[in-house]
Design a protein around this motif. Structure first.
Motif, PDB file in Angstrom:
ATOM      1  N   THR A   1       0.804  -1.225   0.000  1.00 51.24           N
ATOM      2  CA  THR A   1       0.000   0.000   0.000  1.00 51.24           C
ATOM      3  C   THR A   1       0.838   1.275   0.000  1.00 51.24           C
ATOM      4  O   THR A   1       0.348   2.320  -0.418  1.00 51.24           O
ATOM      5  CB  THR A   1      -0.957   0.009   1.206  1.00 51.24           C
ATOM      6  OG1 THR A   1      -0.196  -0.179   2.407  1.00 51.24           O
ATOM      7  CG2 THR A   1      -1.996  -1.090   1.074  1.00 51.24           C
ATOM      8  N   ASP A   2       2.082   1.216   0.438  1.00 51.28           N
ATOM      9  CA  ASP A   2       2.965   2.388   0.405  1.00 51.28           C
ATOM     10  C   ASP A   2       3.401   2.616  -1.046  1.00 51.28           C
ATOM     11  O   ASP A   2       4.050   1.750  -1.644  1.00 51.28           O
ATOM     12  CB  ASP A   2       4.183   2.145   1.299  1.00 51.28           C
ATOM     13  CG  ASP A   2       5.132   3.330   1.345  1.00 51.28           C
ATOM     14  OD1 ASP A   2       5.212   4.099   0.360  1.00 51.28           O
ATOM     15  OD2 ASP A   2       5.813   3.486   2.373  1.00 51.28           O
ATOM     16  N   PRO A   3       3.061   3.774  -1.662  1.00 49.27           N
ATOM     17  CA  PRO A   3       3.357   3.999  -3.077  1.00 49.27           C
ATOM     18  C   PRO A   3       4.842   3.938  -3.421  1.00 49.27           C
ATOM     19  O   PRO A   3       5.217   3.421  -4.476  1.00 49.27           O
ATOM     20  CB  PRO A   3       2.808   5.400  -3.370  1.00 49.27           C
ATOM     21  CG  PRO A   3       1.999   5.790  -2.203  1.00 49.27           C
ATOM     22  CD  PRO A   3       2.337   4.891  -1.075  1.00 49.27           C
ATOM     23  N   VAL A   4       5.716   4.429  -2.548  1.00 53.81           N
ATOM     24  CA  VAL A   4       7.157   4.408  -2.814  1.00 53.81           C
ATOM     25  C   VAL A   4       7.667   2.970  -2.802  1.00 53.81           C
ATOM     26  O   VAL A   4       8.425   2.553  -3.687  1.00 53.81           O
ATOM     27  CB  VAL A   4       7.915   5.282  -1.785  1.00 53.81           C
ATOM     28  CG1 VAL A   4       9.421   5.143  -1.952  1.00 53.81           C
ATOM     29  CG2 VAL A   4       7.478   6.734  -1.900  1.00 53.81           C
ATOM     30  N   LYS A   5       7.244   2.195  -1.806  1.00 52.40           N
ATOM     31  CA  LYS A   5       7.673   0.786  -1.725  1.00 52.40           C
ATOM     32  C   LYS A   5       7.094  -0.025  -2.884  1.00 52.40           C
ATOM     33  O   LYS A   5       7.750  -0.919  -3.406  1.00 52.40           O
ATOM     34  CB  LYS A   5       7.241   0.178  -0.391  1.00 52.40           C
ATOM     35  CG  LYS A   5       8.010   0.725   0.794  1.00 52.40           C
ATOM     36  CD  LYS A   5       7.556   0.073   2.083  1.00 52.40           C
ATOM     37  CE  LYS A   5       8.318   0.654   3.272  1.00 52.40           C
ATOM     38  NZ  LYS A   5       7.895   0.055   4.538  1.00 52.40           N
ATOM     39  N   ALA A   6       5.863   0.297  -3.293  1.00 56.21           N
ATOM     40  CA  ALA A   6       5.251  -0.416  -4.419  1.00 56.21           C
ATOM     41  C   ALA A   6       6.020  -0.152  -5.702  1.00 56.21           C
ATOM     42  O   ALA A   6       6.298  -1.079  -6.476  1.00 56.21           O
ATOM     43  CB  ALA A   6       3.792  -0.008  -4.576  1.00 56.21           C
ATOM     44  N   ASP A   7       6.407   1.117  -5.942  1.00 57.91           N
ATOM     45  CA  ASP A   7       7.190   1.441  -7.136  1.00 57.91           C
ATOM     46  C   ASP A   7       8.558   0.766  -7.114  1.00 57.91           C
ATOM     47  O   ASP A   7       9.053   0.300  -8.143  1.00 57.91           O
ATOM     48  CB  ASP A   7       7.345   2.960  -7.290  1.00 57.91           C
ATOM     49  CG  ASP A   7       6.050   3.634  -7.700  1.00 57.91           C
ATOM     50  OD1 ASP A   7       5.162   2.938  -8.264  1.00 57.91           O
ATOM     51  OD2 ASP A   7       5.901   4.851  -7.459  1.00 57.91           O
ATOM     52  N   THR A   8       9.175   0.689  -5.936  1.00 57.89           N
ATOM     53  CA  THR A   8      10.466   0.003  -5.793  1.00 57.89           C
ATOM     54  C   THR A   8      10.305  -1.483  -6.083  1.00 57.89           C
ATOM     55  O   THR A   8      11.122  -2.084  -6.793  1.00 57.89           O
ATOM     56  CB  THR A   8      11.033   0.207  -4.372  1.00 57.89           C
ATOM     57  OG1 THR A   8      11.145   1.604  -4.117  1.00 57.89           O
ATOM     58  CG2 THR A   8      12.386  -0.463  -4.215  1.00 57.89           C
ATOM     59  N   ALA A   9       9.238  -2.080  -5.566  1.00 59.75           N
ATOM     60  CA  ALA A   9       8.978  -3.511  -5.816  1.00 59.75           C
ATOM     61  C   ALA A   9       8.749  -3.755  -7.305  1.00 59.75           C
ATOM     62  O   ALA A   9       9.285  -4.715  -7.873  1.00 59.75           O
ATOM     63  CB  ALA A   9       7.780  -3.980  -5.007  1.00 59.75           C
ATOM     64  N   LEU A  10       7.979  -2.884  -7.967  1.00 57.44           N
ATOM     65  CA  LEU A  10       7.713  -3.043  -9.401  1.00 57.44           C
ATOM     66  C   LEU A  10       8.998  -2.949 -10.220  1.00 57.44           C
ATOM     67  O   LEU A  10       9.150  -3.648 -11.220  1.00 57.44           O
ATOM     68  CB  LEU A  10       6.709  -1.987  -9.872  1.00 57.44           C
ATOM     69  CG  LEU A  10       5.262  -2.264  -9.502  1.00 57.44           C
ATOM     70  CD1 LEU A  10       4.411  -1.019  -9.672  1.00 57.44           C
ATOM     71  CD2 LEU A  10       4.716  -3.403 -10.337  1.00 57.44           C
ATOM     72  N   ALA A  11       9.922  -2.097  -9.776  1.00 54.69           N
ATOM     73  CA  ALA A  11      11.192  -1.951 -10.493  1.00 54.69           C
ATOM     74  C   ALA A  11      12.040  -3.214 -10.396  1.00 54.69           C
ATOM     75  O   ALA A  11      12.857  -3.485 -11.282  1.00 54.69           O
ATOM     76  CB  ALA A  11      11.967  -0.758  -9.943  1.00 54.69           C
ATOM     77  N   HIS A  12      11.837  -4.011  -9.340  1.00 57.70           N
ATOM     78  CA  HIS A  12      12.643  -5.219  -9.142  1.00 57.70           C
ATOM     79  C   HIS A  12      11.964  -6.509  -9.624  1.00 57.70           C
ATOM     80  O   HIS A  12      12.567  -7.575  -9.575  1.00 57.70           O
ATOM     81  CB  HIS A  12      13.022  -5.356  -7.664  1.00 57.70           C
ATOM     82  CG  HIS A  12      14.027  -4.335  -7.225  1.00 57.70           C
ATOM     83  ND1 HIS A  12      13.653  -3.112  -6.709  1.00 57.70           N
ATOM     84  CD2 HIS A  12      15.380  -4.339  -7.269  1.00 57.70           C
ATOM     85  CE1 HIS A  12      14.734  -2.417  -6.440  1.00 57.70           C
ATOM     86  NE2 HIS A  12      15.791  -3.126  -6.772  1.00 57.70           N
ATOM     87  N   ILE A  13      10.724  -6.399 -10.047  1.00 59.96           N
ATOM     88  CA  ILE A  13      10.016  -7.590 -10.541  1.00 59.96           C
ATOM     89  C   ILE A  13      10.320  -7.761 -12.027  1.00 59.96           C
ATOM     90  O   ILE A  13      10.168  -6.825 -12.809  1.00 59.96           O
ATOM     91  CB  ILE A  13       8.494  -7.460 -10.326  1.00 59.96           C
ATOM     92  CG1 ILE A  13       8.183  -7.445  -8.831  1.00 59.96           C
ATOM     93  CG2 ILE A  13       7.751  -8.608 -11.006  1.00 59.96           C
ATOM     94  CD1 ILE A  13       6.716  -7.199  -8.509  1.00 59.96           C
ATOM     95  N   ALA A  14      10.744  -8.945 -12.391  1.00 58.78           N
ATOM     96  CA  ALA A  14      11.013  -9.238 -13.806  1.00 58.78           C
ATOM     97  C   ALA A  14       9.684  -9.389 -14.551  1.00 58.78           C
ATOM     98  O   ALA A  14       8.614  -9.398 -13.946  1.00 58.78           O
ATOM     99  CB  ALA A  14      11.828 -10.531 -13.921  1.00 58.78           C
ATOM    100  N   LYS A  15       9.771  -9.509 -15.865  1.00 55.39           N
ATOM    101  CA  LYS A  15       8.553  -9.715 -16.657  1.00 55.39           C
ATOM    102  C   LYS A  15       7.877 -11.002 -16.214  1.00 55.39           C
ATOM    103  O   LYS A  15       8.530 -12.024 -16.007  1.00 55.39           O
ATOM    104  CB  LYS A  15       8.892  -9.800 -18.144  1.00 55.39           C
ATOM    105  CG  LYS A  15       9.363  -8.495 -18.716  1.00 55.39           C
ATOM    106  CD  LYS A  15       9.635  -8.627 -20.192  1.00 55.39           C
ATOM    107  CE  LYS A  15      10.072  -7.287 -20.767  1.00 55.39           C
ATOM    108  NZ  LYS A  15      10.318  -7.357 -22.198  1.00 55.39           N
ATOM    109  N   ILE A  16       6.565 -10.945 -16.089  1.00 55.66           N
ATOM    110  CA  ILE A  16       5.799 -12.094 -15.628  1.00 55.66           C
ATOM    111  C   ILE A  16       4.999 -12.663 -16.790  1.00 55.66           C
ATOM    112  O   ILE A  16       4.160 -11.981 -17.369  1.00 55.66           O
ATOM    113  CB  ILE A  16       4.873 -11.701 -14.471  1.00 55.66           C
ATOM    114  CG1 ILE A  16       5.752 -11.168 -13.351  1.00 55.66           C
ATOM    115  CG2 ILE A  16       3.974 -12.848 -14.067  1.00 55.66           C
ATOM    116  CD1 ILE A  16       5.168 -11.000 -12.033  1.00 55.66           C
TER     117      ILE A  16
END
Length: 191
Positions: free
Chosen positions: A86-101
């Motif tokens: 739910t934290d927008p900054v942490k969500a954006d950081t997580a999205l940057a580290h997730i490979a293509k699914i």
């Protein structure tokens, strides 16, 4: 007087010519090319509308339809991650580290000759991927459903369908409260 007769003759000739040229248009009718089940196969560029609650997001995506499987090489998980983190900054950081699914969507096809479409009945699988948050990896399991049939339309050779992320489970615990995430593809173009 001679000029007047020549002018009248030219006008009559033009009227006859125009009349004949317009009668040939009476036989110009659109004859659709009959679709086959195999016409669904191909590479597509699609307009994806993702919605959750009152929020909408639109983007272009690619997918491949072959045999009885639609494959997304890079399934859009932004809304899922932002629901889990739910934290927008942490969500954006997580999205940057997730490979293509990659996500594979099974379907059964049925020819509808009257409508010149191929009806697609989907059999969605769960979507499973990991979300890195604060040095910890969370295992997300998303229950995907298709509440309506999809269609391959013979008129414009496009595929149209929709999916829903009905439920998200993170590390064995269901997210509550949860608003369903809808993925709608109202139009796609075959490459």
């Amino acid at each position: 007087m001679k000029r007047l007769k020549v002018l009248k003759s030219l006008v009559v000739a033009m009227i006859v010519f125009l009349g004949l040229s317009l009668t040939s248009c009476n036989n110009d009718r659109y004859e659709p090319v009959a679709v086959k089940l195999s016409d669904v196969n191909g590479n597509y560029k699609a307009r994806l509308i993702t919605s959750q609650g009152g929020k909408f997001n639109e983007k272009l995506i690619d997918f491949v339809a072959k045999d009885t499987i639609i494959t997304f090489k890079d399934f859009p998980v932004r809304e899922i991650v932002k629901t889990v983190v739910t934290d927008p900054v942490k969500a954006d950081t997580a999205l940057a580290h997730i490979a293509k699914i990659e996500y594979k969507l099974n379907y059964k096809s049925k020819l509808n000759v009257d409508q010149n479409v191929v009806e697609l009945t989907f059999e969605p699988k769960t979507l499973v991927f990991q979300i890195p948050v604060d040095g910890v990896t969370k295992n997300a399991v998303v229950k995907m459903v298709a509440k309506q049939k999809g269609f391959f339309v013979g008129y414009d050779w496009s595929v149209r369908f929709g999916l829903e992320a009905e439920k998200i489970t993170v590390d064995g615990v269901d997210l509550t409260p949860y608003q369903t995430i809808k993925y709608d593809i109202p139009i796609s173009v075959k490459n």
